[in-house]
Design a protein around this motif. Structure first.
Motif, PDB file in Angstrom:
ATOM      1  N   LYS A   1       0.396  -0.821  -0.153  1.00 38.20           N
ATOM      2  CA  LYS A   1      -0.581   0.296  -0.390  1.00 38.20           C
ATOM      3  C   LYS A   1       0.827   0.809  -0.160  1.00 38.20           C
ATOM      4  N   GLY A   2       1.352   1.417   0.505  1.00 33.10           N
ATOM      5  CA  GLY A   2       2.574   1.895   1.155  1.00 33.10           C
ATOM      6  C   GLY A   2       3.555   2.418  -0.161  1.00 33.10           C
ATOM      7  N   LEU A   3       4.188   2.300  -0.717  1.00 32.63           N
ATOM      8  CA  LEU A   3       4.684   2.376  -2.046  1.00 32.63           C
ATOM      9  C   LEU A   3       4.000   3.541  -3.300  1.00 32.63           C
ATOM     10  N   LYS A   4       4.746   3.809  -3.750  1.00 29.13           N
ATOM     11  CA  LYS A   4       4.291   5.122  -4.261  1.00 29.13           C
ATOM     12  C   LYS A   4       5.809   5.431  -5.820  1.00 29.13           C
ATOM     13  N   ILE A   5       5.262   4.611  -6.471  1.00 32.05           N
ATOM     14  CA  ILE A   5       6.156   4.858  -8.149  1.00 32.05           C
ATOM     15  C   ILE A   5       5.760   6.059  -8.737  1.00 32.05           C
ATOM     16  N   SER A   6       6.457   6.301  -9.017  1.00 33.15           N
ATOM     17  CA  SER A   6       6.245   7.696  -9.941  1.00 33.15           C
ATOM     18  C   SER A   6       5.933   7.566 -11.456  1.00 33.15           C
ATOM     19  N   ASN A   7       5.325   8.576 -11.824  1.00 35.53           N
ATOM     20  CA  ASN A   7       4.680   8.201 -13.842  1.00 35.53           C
ATOM     21  C   ASN A   7       5.845   8.776 -14.374  1.00 35.53           C
ATOM     22  N   SER A   8       6.955   9.107 -14.555  1.00 40.70           N
ATOM     23  CA  SER A   8       8.312  10.016 -15.391  1.00 40.70           C
ATOM     24  C   SER A   8       8.532   8.335 -16.243  1.00 40.70           C
ATOM     25  N   LYS A   9       9.072   9.025 -16.900  1.00 44.14           N
ATOM     26  CA  LYS A   9       9.444   8.139 -17.830  1.00 44.14           C
ATOM     27  C   LYS A   9      10.492   6.971 -17.765  1.00 44.14           C
ATOM     28  N   ILE A  10      10.944   5.603 -17.885  1.00 37.49           N
ATOM     29  CA  ILE A  10      12.045   5.600 -18.094  1.00 37.49           C
ATOM     30  C   ILE A  10      13.498   5.918 -18.730  1.00 37.49           C
TER      31      ILE A  10
END
Lengths: 497, 135, 78
Positions: free
Chosen positions: A451-460
């Motif tokens: 739940k706590g994990l934030k994944i940024s939307n920036s592209k690799i």
């Protein structure tokens, strides 16, 4: 005389200085770094084999002008064929090593430039400096010149760790420097003892003096020198008792930095291992010590990797554990095993860099490296997950990837040498390596997302994916056609025994 | 004198290395550890210099009134000295980097005890995450 | 004769520097040991190394250590 040989060291150093000169001009630095980094793997391909004498000082026998000055008591002795200046020797094995180093350096620099916003700074400088000194360590035939560049690599490694703002990096750097402050003077003492016995620092001449009996080969001073040099070697490469600090250093650097750091360790291990074999191979116990150290490295590091929770630490320990395979190849001491060990060095440098940069994308997206807090990355980056899985398979030695070929050769050579136990240990540890890797891979990619994990939307960045694909292509190429590398390594391995 | 100066000099080098090793391994204060490392380096350098020494010899400078043969037999061996010049400078620069690190770490921990700074590893292991953009 | 005295000074200087509680004194005593080694190099027929060591060992290293001590705390803690 071949000026291109010296250029392999001079070009990265010049570029490092220029990068500093253009500080804050991001665009210039970026273009300059990428162009020069692209040249790193290309120059050795076009260099012909040979020796380079700095300042043009060859031997007395080869310089008639100088030998007129020298009394006959010297020209009639062995001093006549000893080398006077620093000498670089460039052969087929060195060519393969520097090409591999250049490819890894190019991709690591490319990734670092695309993943960080500011291009200028000490980071690129340190990377180029490290590459330059690593090339010099591979090329040099002068044991003191080797010590100087060895120290520069140590400082560049520490610098890369300091420049990456990872938590706990400064403490790890200080620890590494204090240990280095003990280990490198002891290595210098070993070199000093060799110098004291043979009166020379040129490796070719030292070998000549020992082989022809100019000095007593069984002299206890030489045994002491051997012990001290092996101690310094294990510090530089991260064999026990230094495996903990080495893996810590990897985990405290940014992934692209770590990819380069482990390449330095691997190639130092190979280059210094070759020097030790050249000088001390007549001492039976030197090989026993090398085998013992390598076994300890494999067992200790791979079992330590099982217990870690930080994925950078896991790869760090696995990388140190894989070093043991190279050491075993050198220690068994047949022509085939040395070829296999050096081939494993090339493979391992490439695969570990592949893994570090691949897992680095997780860090790039989540800023998190603890596998207990990660999960569900498969949904976000399925292509990269596949690439990372292939890297892990390559490290464990699954056909048709490259480490399979080298590990197979290692196991065969251990059987041929009459030590099948080593082969069994290698197979067992390969399985444990794969298990450890799968544990990390499962936790990061396959498990459902916490739940706590934030994944940024920036592209690799595209450059990162490009690097990963290039690594994969190299792995498959070398896996299918190992002759590309082994044919080049064979002459050196044969000359060592 | 009972022992000649070359042998005594070797013993001095050994004593410096042992003192330095003791300080680097067993003292808790990081600055003293670093002073110890400087002594190890000094000991190694002194050892190399002593190897090039020749009892009753001359400095390795070729003056016009010497013959080549006489010079070759009496001069001290200059190669170790050339190496030590490099080694001294390397030692000083490594020392500077280490001291800079100590200053930065002091601001973080408020202490220069090795047990506090270098021993504080384990509790950080769990929260090892990246601080920001990286560079 | 004088070289034996220098050797004793170098070793004693090192020991005394390490048992000081005041780190600033320790830094200065490092310089004494370095100076003794520099003079010793002169007696061991290495004048150019002696020059370098005189600068590095008696000036640069103690000053670096003293600066680091100034920036951190000057007394050793218990």
């Amino acid at each position: 005389m071949n000026p291109l040989i010296a250029l392999m060291v001079i070009i990265p150093i010049t570029c490092a200085l220029l990068v500093n000169l253009f500080h804050t001009k991001d665009k210039t630095v970026k273009i300059l770094s990428i162009v020069v980094a692209l040249f790193l793997p290309i120059i050795p391909l076009f260099t012909s084999y040979g020796l380079h004498y700095f300042g043009g000082y060859m031997t007395l026998a080869q310089s008639p002008v100088l030998s007129q000055w020298v009394p006959a008591s010297i020209t009639n002795s062995a001093l006549n064929i000893f080398h006077m200046g620093i000498m670089y020797s460039f052969g087929s094995a060195q060519q393969i090593f520097i090409v591999a180093l250049g490819i890894i350096a190019f991709l690591a620099i490319l990734t670092s430039l695309s993943e960080t916003k500011k291009a200028s700074g000490v980071y690129a400088f340190l990377m180029f400096m490290g590459v330059a000194s690593m090339s010099a360590v591979i090329l040099t035939d002068d044991i003191f010149n080797f010590y100087v560049f060895f120290e520069i690599i140590a400082i560049a490694q520490v610098g890369i760790v300091i420049a990456s703002k990872v938590k706990g990096n400064l403490e790890a750097a200080l620890k590494y420097m204090i240990i280095g402050g003990i280990a490198s003077p002891l290595l210098l003492l070993g070199i000093a003892l060799l110098l004291g016995v043979t009166g020379n620092v040129n490796i070719t001449d030292i070998v000549y003096s020992i082989k022809t009996g100019l000095v007593n080969p069984q002299s206890p001073v030489l045994l002491m020198a051997c012990a001290l040099i092996i101690f310094g070697w294990s510090y530089a490469a991260g064999l026990p008792p230094f495996h903990t600090i080495k893996s810590e250093i990897y985990s405290r650097a940014l992934p692209h930095g770590a990819a380069l750091l482990q390449a330095f360790s691997v190639f130092t291990l190979a280059a210094v291992g070759i020097v030790i074999l050249r000088i001390f191979s007549y001492l039976a116990f030197s090989k026993v010590i090398i085998i013992a150290l390598s076994l300890a490295a494999m067992i200790l590091s791979i079992t330590m990797a099982l217990m870690q929770t930080d994925f950078k630490r896991i790869i760090g320990y696995l990388a140190v554990g894989e070093l043991g395979y190279i050491g075993l190849g050198l220690g068994i001491g047949t022509s085939m095993s040395i070829t296999a060990g050096l081939f494993q060095a090339v493979n391992e440098a490439i695969i570990t860099a592949f893994l570090f940069i691949g897992f680095g994308t997780v860090l790039y997206l989540t800023k998190e490296s603890d596998i207990r807090k990660l999960g569900g990355m498969m949904v976000h980056t399925p292509k990269i997950a596949l690439l990372v899985l292939l890297a892990g398979l390559a490290m464990a030695g699954v056909p048709p990837l490259n480490a399979f070929q080298s590990k197979l050769m290692l196991i065969q050579s251990s059987l041929n040498a009459g030590i099948p136990e080593l082969g069994i240990i290698m197979i067992l540890l390969s399985i444990v390596t794969f298990m450890t890797f799968m544990k990390a891979f499962y936790a990061i990619y396959m498990r459902s997302k916490p739940k706590g994990l934030k994944i940024s939307n920036s592209k690799i960045p595209k450059a990162t994916i490009f690097s990963l694909v290039v690594f994969l292509i190299i792995c498959i190429m070398l896996g299918l056609f190992p002759q590309i590398v082994t044919n080049y390594l064979q002459p050196l391995a044969t000359s060592l025994i | 004198m009972i022992i000649d100066s070359q042998l005594a000099s070797f013993f001095t080098a050994a004593a410096l290395i042992i003192i330095g090793l003791y300080a680097a391994l067993f003292l808790d204060n990081i600055i003293k550890k670093i002073i110890g490392l400087a002594f190890i380096g000094d000991g190694a350098n002194l050892f190399i210099i002593t190897m090039g020494y020749k009892a009753g010899g001359i400095v390795y400078i070729f003056l016009p009134d010497m013959t080549v043969n006489w010079f070759a037999q009496n001069a001290s061996y200059p190669l170790p000295f050339a190496l030590v010049l490099t080694s001294i400078v390397i030692g000083a620069s490594t020392l500077a980097v280490m001291l800079a690190l100590v200053i930065v770490l002091y601001k973080k921990y408020g202490s220069i005890k090795a047990s506090k700074i270098l021993g504080a590893k384990q509790n950080q292991e769990t929260e090892n995450s990246i601080k920001g953009d990286g560079l | 004769m004088i070289e034996y005295i220098l050797m004793i000074v170098a070793v004693l200087g090192a020991i005394i520097a390490l048992i000081q509680r005041d780190l600033l004194k320790a830094a200065i005593l490092t310089g004494i040991s370095g100076a003794a080694i520099a003079f010793l190099y002169q007696f061991l027929l290495a004048p150019d190394v002696a020059l370098t060591q005189a600068i590095v060992g008696t000036a640069i290293v103690p000053v670096f250590i003293a600066l680091a001590v100034k920036k951190t705390r000057s007394m050793e803690e218990d």
